[in-house]
Design a protein around this motif. Sequence first.
Motif, PDB file in Angstrom:
ATOM      1  N   PRO A 398       4.115   9.081  -6.858  1.00  0.00           N
ATOM      2  CA  PRO A 398       3.820   8.947  -5.422  1.00  0.00           C
ATOM      3  C   PRO A 398       2.381   9.371  -5.139  1.00  0.00           C
ATOM      4  O   PRO A 398       1.813  10.217  -5.848  1.00  0.00           O
ATOM      5  CB  PRO A 398       4.812   9.893  -4.756  1.00  0.00           C
ATOM      6  CG  PRO A 398       5.855  10.196  -5.789  1.00  0.00           C
ATOM      7  CD  PRO A 398       5.171  10.087  -7.103  1.00  0.00           C
ATOM      8  N   PRO A 399       1.758   8.800  -4.105  1.00  0.00           N
ATOM      9  CA  PRO A 399       0.418   9.261  -3.720  1.00  0.00           C
ATOM     10  C   PRO A 399       0.408  10.762  -3.422  1.00  0.00           C
ATOM     11  O   PRO A 399       1.336  11.292  -2.795  1.00  0.00           O
ATOM     12  CB  PRO A 399       0.118   8.435  -2.465  1.00  0.00           C
ATOM     13  CG  PRO A 399       0.961   7.209  -2.609  1.00  0.00           C
ATOM     14  CD  PRO A 399       2.218   7.669  -3.284  1.00  0.00           C
ATOM     15  N   ASN A 400      -0.618  11.427  -3.904  1.00  0.00           N
ATOM     16  CA  ASN A 400      -0.749  12.866  -3.703  1.00  0.00           C
ATOM     17  C   ASN A 400      -1.470  13.175  -2.400  1.00  0.00           C
ATOM     18  O   ASN A 400      -2.191  12.337  -1.843  1.00  0.00           O
ATOM     19  CB  ASN A 400      -1.531  13.486  -4.873  1.00  0.00           C
ATOM     20  CG  ASN A 400      -0.856  13.267  -6.202  1.00  0.00           C
ATOM     21  OD1 ASN A 400       0.298  13.625  -6.384  1.00  0.00           O
ATOM     22  ND2 ASN A 400      -1.577  12.654  -7.142  1.00  0.00           N
ATOM     23  N   ALA A 401      -1.294  14.384  -1.937  1.00  0.00           N
ATOM     24  CA  ALA A 401      -2.050  14.838  -0.765  1.00  0.00           C
ATOM     25  C   ALA A 401      -3.539  14.734  -1.064  1.00  0.00           C
ATOM     26  O   ALA A 401      -4.003  15.140  -2.133  1.00  0.00           O
ATOM     27  CB  ALA A 401      -1.672  16.274  -0.425  1.00  0.00           C
ATOM     28  N   GLY A 402      -4.291  14.181  -0.147  1.00  0.00           N
ATOM     29  CA  GLY A 402      -5.725  14.024  -0.340  1.00  0.00           C
ATOM     30  C   GLY A 402      -6.127  12.650  -0.826  1.00  0.00           C
ATOM     31  O   GLY A 402      -7.322  12.304  -0.782  1.00  0.00           O
ATOM     32  N   GLU A 403      -5.162  11.845  -1.350  1.00  0.00           N
ATOM     33  CA  GLU A 403      -5.499  10.478  -1.731  1.00  0.00           C
ATOM     34  C   GLU A 403      -5.616   9.618  -0.475  1.00  0.00           C
ATOM     35  O   GLU A 403      -5.141   9.986   0.604  1.00  0.00           O
ATOM     36  CB  GLU A 403      -4.438   9.910  -2.666  1.00  0.00           C
ATOM     37  CG  GLU A 403      -4.439  10.541  -4.055  1.00  0.00           C
ATOM     38  CD  GLU A 403      -3.561   9.767  -5.034  1.00  0.00           C
ATOM     39  OE1 GLU A 403      -3.902   8.612  -5.356  1.00  0.00           O
ATOM     40  OE2 GLU A 403      -2.521  10.315  -5.450  1.00  0.00           O
ATOM     41  N   LYS A 404      -6.189   8.447  -0.625  1.00  0.00           N
ATOM     42  CA  LYS A 404      -6.446   7.595   0.529  1.00  0.00           C
ATOM     43  C   LYS A 404      -5.187   6.940   1.079  1.00  0.00           C
ATOM     44  O   LYS A 404      -5.206   6.392   2.173  1.00  0.00           O
ATOM     45  CB  LYS A 404      -7.474   6.523   0.178  1.00  0.00           C
ATOM     46  CG  LYS A 404      -7.045   5.557  -0.899  1.00  0.00           C
ATOM     47  CD  LYS A 404      -8.130   4.535  -1.227  1.00  0.00           C
ATOM     48  CE  LYS A 404      -8.416   3.622  -0.062  1.00  0.00           C
ATOM     49  NZ  LYS A 404      -9.355   2.528  -0.437  1.00  0.00           N
ATOM     50  N   TRP A 405      -4.100   6.983   0.315  1.00  0.00           N
ATOM     51  CA  TRP A 405      -2.851   6.368   0.761  1.00  0.00           C
ATOM     52  C   TRP A 405      -1.836   7.470   1.084  1.00  0.00           C
ATOM     53  O   TRP A 405      -1.598   8.365   0.275  1.00  0.00           O
ATOM     54  CB  TRP A 405      -2.278   5.458  -0.314  1.00  0.00           C
ATOM     55  CG  TRP A 405      -3.271   4.486  -0.836  1.00  0.00           C
ATOM     56  CD1 TRP A 405      -3.667   3.300  -0.279  1.00  0.00           C
ATOM     57  CD2 TRP A 405      -4.031   4.612  -2.057  1.00  0.00           C
ATOM     58  NE1 TRP A 405      -4.614   2.676  -1.052  1.00  0.00           N
ATOM     59  CE2 TRP A 405      -4.864   3.460  -2.142  1.00  0.00           C
ATOM     60  CE3 TRP A 405      -4.106   5.579  -3.054  1.00  0.00           C
ATOM     61  CZ2 TRP A 405      -5.739   3.260  -3.208  1.00  0.00           C
ATOM     62  CZ3 TRP A 405      -4.978   5.391  -4.114  1.00  0.00           C
ATOM     63  CH2 TRP A 405      -5.780   4.242  -4.181  1.00  0.00           C
ATOM     64  N   ALA A 406      -1.222   7.365   2.230  1.00  0.00           N
ATOM     65  CA  ALA A 406      -0.220   8.358   2.623  1.00  0.00           C
ATOM     66  C   ALA A 406       1.137   8.059   2.026  1.00  0.00           C
ATOM     67  O   ALA A 406       1.968   8.960   1.889  1.00  0.00           O
ATOM     68  CB  ALA A 406      -0.104   8.409   4.148  1.00  0.00           C
ATOM     69  N   ASN A 407       1.376   6.803   1.635  1.00  0.00           N
ATOM     70  CA  ASN A 407       2.684   6.419   1.124  1.00  0.00           C
ATOM     71  C   ASN A 407       2.555   5.148   0.292  1.00  0.00           C
ATOM     72  O   ASN A 407       1.466   4.558   0.190  1.00  0.00           O
ATOM     73  CB  ASN A 407       3.671   6.203   2.282  1.00  0.00           C
ATOM     74  CG  ASN A 407       3.102   5.280   3.348  1.00  0.00           C
ATOM     75  OD1 ASN A 407       2.660   4.166   3.069  1.00  0.00           O
ATOM     76  ND2 ASN A 407       3.095   5.754   4.599  1.00  0.00           N
ATOM     77  N   PHE A 408       3.688   4.721  -0.290  1.00  0.00           N
ATOM     78  CA  PHE A 408       3.681   3.539  -1.145  1.00  0.00           C
ATOM     79  C   PHE A 408       3.346   2.265  -0.355  1.00  0.00           C
ATOM     80  O   PHE A 408       2.750   1.336  -0.903  1.00  0.00           O
ATOM     81  CB  PHE A 408       5.036   3.376  -1.836  1.00  0.00           C
ATOM     82  CG  PHE A 408       5.204   4.234  -3.059  1.00  0.00           C
ATOM     83  CD1 PHE A 408       4.257   4.220  -4.071  1.00  0.00           C
ATOM     84  CD2 PHE A 408       6.322   5.041  -3.199  1.00  0.00           C
ATOM     85  CE1 PHE A 408       4.413   5.001  -5.208  1.00  0.00           C
ATOM     86  CE2 PHE A 408       6.487   5.824  -4.335  1.00  0.00           C
ATOM     87  CZ  PHE A 408       5.531   5.813  -5.347  1.00  0.00           C
TER      88      PHE A 408
END
Length: 513
Positions: A398-408
């Motif tokens: 899953p996208p991690n905190a701080g990545e540009k995507w909040a979810n899949f």
Amino acid sequence: MRPFRLRSRPAVALVATLTVAAGAVLANTVSAQAAGGCRITYTVQSQWTGGFVANVDVANLGAPLTSWQVAWSFTAGQQVTQLWNGTVNQSGALVTVANTSWNGNIATGATTSFGFGATVNGTSNPVPTAFTLNGIACNGGVDPTPTGSSPSPSPSTSPSPTASTTPAPAASILDQVHTVGRLKTTDASVQYTWPGTYFEGRFRGTGVGLVINDSTNDYVVAVDGTTVATLVTPGQVTHWVRDLANGDHTVRLAKRTESPWAAGEFGGLVPVDGGAILAKPAARSRQIEFIGDSWTAGYGDISTSRDCAGTGVTRNSNADAAFGALTARGLNADYQINAWSGMGMVRNYNGQTPDTTFRTYYDTDLQALWNSTVWPVPSAWKPQVVVIGLGINDFSTPPNAGEKWANFDELAADYQAAYLAFINKLRTRYGAGAEIVLTYPDLSYLTTALADSIQQIVKTRNDGGDARVSSLYYDNNALGLDLLGCDWHPSQHDHQILAATLTRHLATLPITW
């Protein structure tokens, strides 16, 4: 099913000189007085926690040299792990690099270069401040009384070819062997980094020598279709195959392993006494390009255990036994394997190295190597089939905190847009007739975003009039994949199944072979 654990790769800039810490200077030029004068330019091209890549330019300001040896000392425990365009010896802090058999000559005013990868403790990586060339300290001056000769290089950790096996010029190497791999030519060899690169030749006699310079990668050698040797980090050597029946034979050298930041070098074929190198094999009319990540690269595919901590992933990897090579050989097709473990279309494994993705390096000849450039696609390379396997790393965590995507869902939107643009690039390069196959495995234990995205991409292309884009789903359970390779990757058993599955899919397509 367990998640796939993929190796991460440090991001390596192609040309940029980067800063490692506040106040640190990575490009340091010191002049040298060595057999007439010299100048050394030492550049750290990229660095990550625990390692870095550097390049060293050696400019000869004095009398012509016929051999050279550069030495310096590290001050922070740095250790050279691999080096190209030279041979290296390190004793404690002292590093000594000597020329290879093909780059010993440096004319007055000319420059030669070598590069290396090294480990470093933490982030402290001070650049060396003192260099010697052929034993004389560098200070930028010109010796008014040059000796006219240079000391011989000291022995290296890799054996050197004998005088009788000096590599031929690179042009004649490619006259000797058939290959479709992405190469960069030097004065007397061809360089390559992509996994699965292969060379095929013909010879007459009872044996043949293969000139190799590579202390990083593993190779498989086959004669007349039968494997005769596995070379593990052979170094600089001429590997001889001997005691064959006297007659005409074929020989094949294939790179088994990945090395995005370290090039292998092939210097051609050498006949035995009384033998001859024959005309190279003809190119095959069928061509397939495989694009992907660790599944395509053959990561850990010859391991018999998912835990490769003891023996290492590299020794247990063989791109020449992965599904791409198996499929192509079964169809008598030439092929490229352009794959990089841990890389994704828009997101690498677990969000690592966010500034680069597979697309960053797809167009390159030598991936992340210091002298990598855009590969000039030859007119002869027009694959009728392109098989893409990118997406596992994008969606396996899953996208991690701080990545540009909040979810899949947000990730999937960017993934689909990038994938469609990538297909456009391939269409422009290879034409409307190439079949493009998008493959993907089962990630339903975590998300259906990968499967949904691939199906949407194919639909978008098909609805737009491109009927030659299709998808192939690898149903892990239905196919009986055991995933017994390193870190839950496909095993040899699995790659044979994947090759058979892909071959059946290709048989349903209107391929213009």
